[in-house]
Design a protein around this motif. Structure first.
Motif, PDB file in Angstrom:
ATOM      1  N   ALA A 276      38.933 -32.835 -33.680  1.00 28.75           N
ATOM      2  CA  ALA A 276      38.432 -31.506 -33.331  1.00 28.75           C
ATOM      3  C   ALA A 276      38.626 -30.531 -34.479  1.00 28.75           C
ATOM      4  O   ALA A 276      37.820 -29.627 -34.663  1.00 28.75           O
TER       5      ALA A 276
ATOM      6  N   THR B  99      30.200 -32.779 -30.849  1.00 28.54           N
ATOM      7  CA  THR B  99      31.188 -32.165 -31.737  1.00 28.54           C
ATOM      8  C   THR B  99      30.741 -32.268 -33.196  1.00 28.54           C
ATOM      9  O   THR B  99      30.836 -31.302 -33.951  1.00 28.54           O
TER      10      THR B  99
ATOM     11  N   GLN C 276      24.601 -28.358 -24.279  1.00 32.21           N
ATOM     12  CA  GLN C 276      25.955 -28.158 -24.820  1.00 32.21           C
ATOM     13  C   GLN C 276      25.877 -27.795 -26.299  1.00 32.21           C
ATOM     14  O   GLN C 276      26.544 -26.864 -26.756  1.00 32.21           O
TER      15      GLN C 276
ATOM     16  N   GLU D  80      38.382 -16.688 -22.244  1.00 35.04           N
ATOM     17  CA  GLU D  80      37.825 -17.319 -21.050  1.00 35.04           C
ATOM     18  C   GLU D  80      38.264 -16.529 -19.817  1.00 35.04           C
ATOM     19  O   GLU D  80      39.406 -16.075 -19.734  1.00 35.04           O
TER      20      GLU D  80
ATOM     21  N   ALA E 107      42.035 -22.686 -16.862  1.00 37.66           N
ATOM     22  CA  ALA E 107      42.463 -23.628 -15.830  1.00 37.66           C
ATOM     23  C   ALA E 107      43.944 -23.508 -15.519  1.00 37.66           C
ATOM     24  O   ALA E 107      44.365 -23.681 -14.386  1.00 37.66           O
TER      25      ALA E 107
ATOM     26  N   TYR F 183      37.074 -24.002 -37.528  1.00 30.47           N
ATOM     27  CA  TYR F 183      36.934 -24.903 -36.381  1.00 30.47           C
ATOM     28  C   TYR F 183      38.263 -25.081 -35.666  1.00 30.47           C
ATOM     29  O   TYR F 183      38.344 -25.077 -34.439  1.00 30.47           O
TER      30      TYR F 183
ATOM     31  N   ALA G 224      30.148 -36.948 -26.374  1.00 24.47           N
ATOM     32  CA  ALA G 224      30.854 -35.720 -26.741  1.00 24.47           C
ATOM     33  C   ALA G 224      31.139 -35.698 -28.238  1.00 24.47           C
ATOM     34  O   ALA G 224      31.090 -34.646 -28.868  1.00 24.47           O
TER      35      ALA G 224
ATOM     36  N   LYS H 234      39.029 -22.060 -33.680  1.00 25.94           N
ATOM     37  CA  LYS H 234      38.179 -22.010 -32.503  1.00 25.94           C
ATOM     38  C   LYS H 234      38.700 -22.987 -31.442  1.00 25.94           C
ATOM     39  O   LYS H 234      38.795 -22.660 -30.259  1.00 25.94           O
TER      40      LYS H 234
ATOM     41  N   MET I 146      36.958 -33.451 -21.688  1.00 21.99           N
ATOM     42  CA  MET I 146      36.585 -33.489 -23.095  1.00 21.99           C
ATOM     43  C   MET I 146      35.068 -33.502 -23.238  1.00 21.99           C
ATOM     44  O   MET I 146      34.503 -32.788 -24.049  1.00 21.99           O
ATOM     45  N   SER I 147      34.414 -34.340 -22.418  1.00 21.93           N
ATOM     46  CA  SER I 147      32.963 -34.442 -22.501  1.00 21.93           C
ATOM     47  C   SER I 147      32.291 -33.134 -22.123  1.00 21.93           C
ATOM     48  O   SER I 147      31.217 -32.831 -22.596  1.00 21.93           O
ATOM     49  N   PHE I 148      32.944 -32.405 -21.224  1.00 19.76           N
ATOM     50  CA  PHE I 148      32.313 -31.162 -20.774  1.00 19.76           C
ATOM     51  C   PHE I 148      32.837 -29.960 -21.555  1.00 19.76           C
ATOM     52  O   PHE I 148      32.545 -28.821 -21.213  1.00 19.76           O
ATOM     53  N   PHE I 149      33.658 -30.225 -22.569  1.00 19.94           N
ATOM     54  CA  PHE I 149      34.224 -29.156 -23.400  1.00 19.94           C
ATOM     55  C   PHE I 149      34.972 -28.108 -22.588  1.00 19.94           C
ATOM     56  O   PHE I 149      34.877 -26.926 -22.848  1.00 19.94           O
ATOM     57  N   HIS I 150      35.710 -28.572 -21.582  1.00 20.70           N
ATOM     58  CA  HIS I 150      36.531 -27.649 -20.796  1.00 20.70           C
ATOM     59  C   HIS I 150      37.921 -27.599 -21.406  1.00 20.70           C
ATOM     60  O   HIS I 150      38.829 -28.304 -20.995  1.00 20.70           O
TER      61      HIS I 150
ATOM     62  N   THR J 151      40.446 -25.402 -21.538  1.00 21.70           N
ATOM     63  CA  THR J 151      41.672 -24.971 -20.862  1.00 21.70           C
ATOM     64  C   THR J 151      42.146 -26.036 -19.879  1.00 21.70           C
ATOM     65  O   THR J 151      43.342 -26.190 -19.658  1.00 21.70           O
ATOM     66  N   ASP J 152      41.216 -26.799 -19.310  1.00 18.19           N
ATOM     67  CA  ASP J 152      41.616 -27.923 -18.463  1.00 18.19           C
ATOM     68  C   ASP J 152      42.438 -28.902 -19.282  1.00 18.19           C
ATOM     69  O   ASP J 152      43.432 -29.470 -18.813  1.00 18.19           O
TER      70      ASP J 152
ATOM     71  N   ILE K  39      29.973 -28.414 -14.564  1.00 19.13           N
ATOM     72  CA  ILE K  39      30.110 -29.142 -15.825  1.00 19.13           C
ATOM     73  C   ILE K  39      30.080 -28.178 -17.009  1.00 19.13           C
ATOM     74  O   ILE K  39      30.767 -28.365 -17.988  1.00 19.13           O
TER      75      ILE K  39
ATOM     76  N   GLU L  63      29.144 -39.876 -18.523  1.00 13.82           N
ATOM     77  CA  GLU L  63      29.364 -38.609 -17.801  1.00 13.82           C
ATOM     78  C   GLU L  63      28.622 -37.453 -18.464  1.00 13.82           C
ATOM     79  O   GLU L  63      28.366 -36.442 -17.842  1.00 13.82           O
ATOM     80  N   SER L  64      28.246 -37.608 -19.744  1.00 16.28           N
ATOM     81  CA  SER L  64      27.534 -36.543 -20.448  1.00 16.28           C
ATOM     82  C   SER L  64      26.027 -36.719 -20.388  1.00 16.28           C
ATOM     83  O   SER L  64      25.290 -35.962 -21.001  1.00 16.28           O
TER      84      SER L  64
ATOM     85  N   LEU M 274      36.857 -36.667 -19.022  1.00 15.12           N
ATOM     86  CA  LEU M 274      35.746 -35.897 -18.440  1.00 15.12           C
ATOM     87  C   LEU M 274      35.763 -34.470 -18.979  1.00 15.12           C
ATOM     88  O   LEU M 274      34.735 -33.941 -19.401  1.00 15.12           O
TER      89      LEU M 274
END
Lengths: 301, 542, 250
Positions: B134, A88, A107, B323, B327, B310, A84, B313, B508-512, B514-515, A299, A155-156, B506
């Protein structure tokens, strides 16, 4: 004691002035002015840390050197510990060219409008994941995985997580409930087979290419670990390039793409590290299927 | 005073202890206790790790890498602490209220700044780091700011307390000379708290080294980065080399800081104080110089248009702007998050329970006055050996950050909340043990000796002499560590050790985004609740 | 009180490194005696008491305690039956309620589980209550010891001795930190209890006045030697003047 405080204050003042004075050269080195073509700007390349870091820095270092020769840019490889984080960094324009997996590529493309998948290995058009297990378990097919402990890669990762999860689902296996404990995320493909070999996990799923290299180089003991299932084919790894032309001048993208595609026998040493003999052209559209699967698994929203 | 109220007052404390033990036992039910907890090959992995422990990789390359990473870790910590000191100083003065009068607005201002300090403190440095990465990108300043904010919060709160507790007489005398509020600050308050402020900053400096080491987990360099890379390659011998360097630097800083604190409080001047000032100046200059010239990180470039975009965003993402189904408005996400919150709470309780048990088992022989026999009048030949061994374990335990423990534990235990709890416990029993051993060392020896001379056995001395005397202080430390553990639960989750943190990673990795907002919110609630409960329990125990 | 000697000391010599703390002391103490040790600071009073309590092993000479052979003095439980100590009030565990401090006198007889259980449900409670009653503190059974005054705390220590029931009581400055009224109070209770229980008492004191008032015999120490050893009624003012005289002035 008083002296200490005085030193402190003095130093802070010094720092503030230093920062103030440093404004100009800083701007220059950061290359914030987008319009001027800046030859001193370093062209940074990155790769998802999906395997052994030492190996990655050999292969990526080789690519950096090659690109520098071919394009005349100053090229540098920036290692990353996290998928990730690389995405980024790519989004922020700190990485100009990245070796992404299918999912991270998707992504990145959704985050950066002008990002473009430009090259991949022939095998990436028809990529597979392999499911491995300790030999003594004697697993025969994907259904046998039920009740065993299991690890994904990162996971990515596409070949280490996304597609294995998808094919588990397709075969009616719920990764969260049908295994022995929740599935683990090992972080990289190398780690997955090492953990299975060490006995930490009974089964795991990883990238076919990494597996084949490991078998060829003997880094994995095939008396202990065996493949018991191979997934159907899908698109995976690719070189994705950022919007580089405004920074490095028109034509940079094409130059880089040309350089990658013309790698051949002379660069066989580097190509070997990628387990291929050449790179071929690819495009963003090839990854629509990956995107669909990622959406299906929640995902990507 | 009749016997009845006394009777209840005494037993109120016992009840509290029993309730706390009960809560711990309840937390244990979160785990299904059977042999399935350990990976099939967990024991093999343990043996491999232990084997490497005694055979670290001391090849030239690795040593050079370790020295460089140690310097990066140190310089980020020093730079972060300089900023933290400034933040703490400014906010601490404001939060102490000494610059304000007695009007209602002043009181409001004061509580606002106190609240601000509390907020800075509540969020773990790694979460701050992630927010800064970020918005600023992978700049060293992300690490430096991430250290500066929570440490600024911690230091600022203590500074404010110190300023409020200053004896009132000299201040009133200054006021009567017609000095302005600011002059009173300069001539009255500051000279009186100067030593304490510096001691406490030095004390926290040691912790900041460990925090700096784990900054790598958001992609910033340093020792943690090397540890992670080596762990990824399962090169345990390299892992231990880096860990030994980390321990060495932590121990060195600890020695320096405790020496300096002693000397600062001593009445006469000592060469160590000016020496330390010079060392501080070099460290600060060296660190900022390194960050500025070698890392080529420009401070002002951080505030560029691009970074602003950034950041915008990022926060828009967090707030779910644009969105469809953020979440935090989603029922299912909520119930998921609350379940994880509940798990995380149990993880923290289990962690503090484990560390307390280990602390109790080891703390007696770890006290210097037990080892040399002054406390029990019964020195044994093995006393110093066990003392040394346990103290070594304590150093090992506390010098290694929770996150690194977690990364190793997940090789051995299956994912879930147990590995997280154990990782947290592994780091905290050393801290608790050290603090509590010091309590025993400060114990009044006379009652204990009397018990010993009146024929009480070792166990009886423990029950009737040591435990009743130290328990209130122990309880305070245990509850205080629990607050810290609560804040750290999210971090061990990052590497897969369960709870809110794992989901956080997780998402973070999926760029979610609002979660993430939802999870952060739950996390803050947990931190807030634990602060509140622990304060209440400490008051009851008093 | 015929001639039943409970303590016999012969040519006792105690030295710390090169410093001599006690040199060739010889005396005997009979059962039931109340002996006060007086003398200027540093005369060796505390060293003598600690030697009698067998905490310090003499460099030379002999110490005989009736009914206690050399082996027994290593066994703290047996020793506790023989000898009880009382110091300033600082030897109580202050966060514990009074009752547990009193019952601590029984620990030598209790096993592990009884001691543990007693912390939750006090055992032999009547014993503790009786003892506290005799020192006039029966309503403070569950009070936190640290909330008591200095005099009260010292009375708790006396109650603990009552529960422990040693044959010999060694008291090291038992009233040093108390004001005169409370000091007298504590000493009078101590003297009364010792007489009632037919125990032997040896106490170091700063005050000659108390020594004469509450004790049957006074041993004066100076520079580690016995300066005089007299029944309390035979002490004259000139003895005392000489005892406390500053060295340079003689």
């Amino acid at each position: 004691m008083r002296k200490l405080l005085t030193y402190f204050t003095f130093l802070l003042l010094l720092l503030l002035t230093a920062c103030g004075g440093g404004e100009e050269p800083a701007n220059e080195s950061q290359g914030e002015e987008n319009n001027t073509k800046n030859t001193e700007e370093v062209f940074k390349i990155g790769a998802i840390p999906d395997q052994n870091a030492a190996e990655l820095s050999r292969s990526m270092g080789g690519v950096a050197e090659y690109l520098q020769e071919e394009t005349g840019l100053t090229v540098e490889y920036v290692p990353s510990v996290d998928y990730a984080a690389l995405v980024t960094a790519f989004e922020r324009g700190e990485i100009h060219l990245a070796w992404f997996g299918g999912l991270t590529g998707v992504q990145a493309m959704s985050l950066v409008e002008d990002a473009e998948a430009i090259a991949q290995r022939p095998r990436d058009e028809e990529f597979h994941s392999v499911f491995i297990a300790q030999k003594e378990l004697g697993l025969k097919g994907i259904e046998d995985i039920k009740g065993h402990s299991f690890t994904f890669g990162s996971e990515s990762s596409t070949s280490g997580h996304l597609m294995p999860r998808y094919f588990l689902m397709e075969n009616g296996i719920d990764a969260e409930n049908d295994l022995d404990g929740a599935p683990n995320y090992s972080g990289s493909h190398d780690k997955t087979y090492k953990l299975v070999e060490a006995g930490t996990f009974q089964t795991g799923a990883l990238n076919e290419a990494v597996w084949e290299t490991a078998v060829a180089e003997g880094t994995v003991d095939t008396n202990k670990v065996e493949v018991f299932y191979e997934t159907p084919a899908y698109y995976d790894y690719n070189w994705t390039i950022n919007a580089v032309d405004p920074v490095f001048g028109e034509g940079t993208k094409d130059k880089v793409k040309e350089a990658l595609l013309s790698m051949g026998e002379e660069q066989q040493e580097i190509l070997d590290l990628f387990a291929t003999d050449k790179f071929i052209e690819t495009s963003n559209e090839n990854y629509a299927a990956i995107e669909k699967v990622a959406k299906e698994l929640g995902i990507i929203k | 005073m009749s016997a009845k109220p006394d009777f209840f007052r005494y037993y109120k404390k016992s009840y509290l202890t029993i309730i706390l033990i009960g809560i711990f036992v309840w937390s244990l039910f979160a785990v299904q206790w059977n042999s399935d907890l350990i990976h099939a090959g967990g024991f093999v992995t343990i043996m491999q790790m232990l084997g490497a422990l005694f055979q670290p990789d001391f090849s030239k390359e690795i040593l050079e890498l370790a020295i460089e990473s140690t310097w990066i870790t140190l310089s980020y910590a020093v730079a972060g602490m300089t900023l933290a000191f400034i933040i703490a100083f400014v906010l601490g003065v404001l939060a102490s209220g000494i610059l304000f009068g007695e009007s209602r607005i002043s009181i409001l201002m004061k509580s606002f700044f106190r609240g601000l300090l509390g907020f800075l403190r509540a969020i773990h440095e790694l979460v701050w780091a992630w927010i800064f990465v970020a918005s600023f990108g992978l700049s060293p300043y992300a690490a430096i700011f991430a250290l500066a904010l929570p440490y600024g919060g911690i230091l600022g709160r203590i500074f404010a307390d110190m300023l409020t507790d200053v004896p009132k007489e000299p201040i009133e005398a200054l006021n009567s000379t017609g000095a302005s509020k600011f002059q009173v600050l300069l001539y009255g308050y500051l000279p009186m708290v100067k030593t304490n402020i510096l001691s406490y900053t030095m004390y926290r400096f040691e912790c900041s080294i460990r925090s700096s080491a784990i900054m790598s987990f958001v992609g910033l360099g340093g020792l943690g980065y090397q540890i992670q890379l080596s762990l990824d390659d399962l090169q345990y011998d390299e892992v231990w080399t880096f860990i030994y360097f980390l321990i060495a630097i932590v121990v060195l800083i600890d020695l320096w800081s405790s020496q300096l604190r002693n000397k600062l409080n001593a009445p006469s001047k000592h060469w160590f104080v000016p020496f330390s000032s010079i060392l501080t100046v070099f460290l600060v200059a060296g660190s900022w110089g390194y960050v500025y010239f070698v890392d080529k990180a420009s401070f002002l470039a951080l505030f560029s248009q691009e970074n602003l975009a950034y950041a915008k965003k990022f926060f828009a993402g967090m707030l779910g702007i644009g969105e469809e189904n953020p979440a935090f408005l989603d029922r299912e996400s909520w119930s998921n998050a609350l379940l994880l919150t509940y798990d995380t709470l149990r993880m923290s309780i289990m962690a503090i329970g484990f560390s307390t048990i280990v602390m109790f088992l080891t703390v007696i022989p770890a006290a210097r006055n037990v080892a040399n026999g002054t406390l029990t009048l019964a020195p044994k030949w093995y006393s110093w050996i066990s003392f040394g061994f346990i103290r070594l374990c304590y150093i090992f335990s506390r010098a290694i950050p929770e996150l690194v423990w977690a990364m190793m534990i997940i090789f051995i235990l299956k994912p879930g909340i147990l590995p997280g709890a154990i990782a947290l416990a592994l780091h905290n029993f050393g801290i608790l043990g050290k603090l509590c051993a010091e309590v025993i060392e400060d114990l009044d020896e006379r009652p204990i000796r009397h018990l010993s001379s009146s024929g009480a056995s070792k166990a009886q001395i423990l029950m009737y002499g040591v435990i009743p005397s130290v328990l209130p202080q122990f309880l305070t430390y245990i509850l205080y560590r629990w607050e810290v553990i609560m804040r750290t639960t999210i971090v061990v989750g990052f590497v897969g050790a369960g709870g809110l943190g794992q989901q956080f990673k997780l998402s973070m990795s999926f760029f979610h985004y609002t979660d993430l907002t939802l999870l952060l919110f739950c996390y803050l609630i947990l931190v807030w609740i634990s602060d509140y409960i622990s304060e209440w329990a400490r008051k009851t125990a008093r | 009180m015929a001639s039943e000697n409970i303590i016999e000391v012969q040519k006792l010599h105690v030295g710390f490194e090169r410093k001599i703390a006690l040199s060739s002391l010889s005396f005997s103490i009979q059962k039931g005696e109340r002996v006060a040790l007086i003398g200027p600071s540093g005369a060796g009073k505390t060293t003598l008491l600690n030697t009698l309590a067998t905490f310090i092993t003499p460099t030379e000479g002999e110490l005989q305690i009736t009914g206690l052979n050399h082996q027994d003095s290593k066994n703290r439980k047996k020793l506790a039956k023989k000898i009880g100590m009382i110091r300033q009030q600082f030897d109580l565990v202050s966060p514990l309620p009074v009752i547990h401090n009193v019952l601590a006198g029984r620990l030598a007889d209790w096993g592990f589980f009884k001691s543990l259980f007693s912390l939750l449900v006090p055992q032999e409670k009547t014993l503790a209550m009786k003892a506290l009653d005799r020192v006039g503190l029966k309503d403070k059974l569950y009070a936190r010891t640290s909330t008591l005054s200095g005099g009260e705390q010292q009375r708790v220590a006396l109650a603990r001795l009552l529960v422990q029931k040693p044959e010999i009581i060694l008291a090291d400055e038992p009233v040093a930190s108390l004001d005169p009224a409370r000091a007298e109070d504590v000493l009078s209770i101590l003297a009364k209890l010792v007489t009632e229980e037919n125990q032997t008492l040896i106490a170091s004191l700063h005050s000659v006045e108390y020594a004469k008032k509450y004790f049957t015999r006074v041993i004066a120490l100076r520079d580690g030697e016995i300066f005089f050893d007299l029944p309390s009624e035979k002490i004259e003012d000139q003895n005392l003047a000489a005892l406390y005289e500053l060295k340079g002035k003689s």
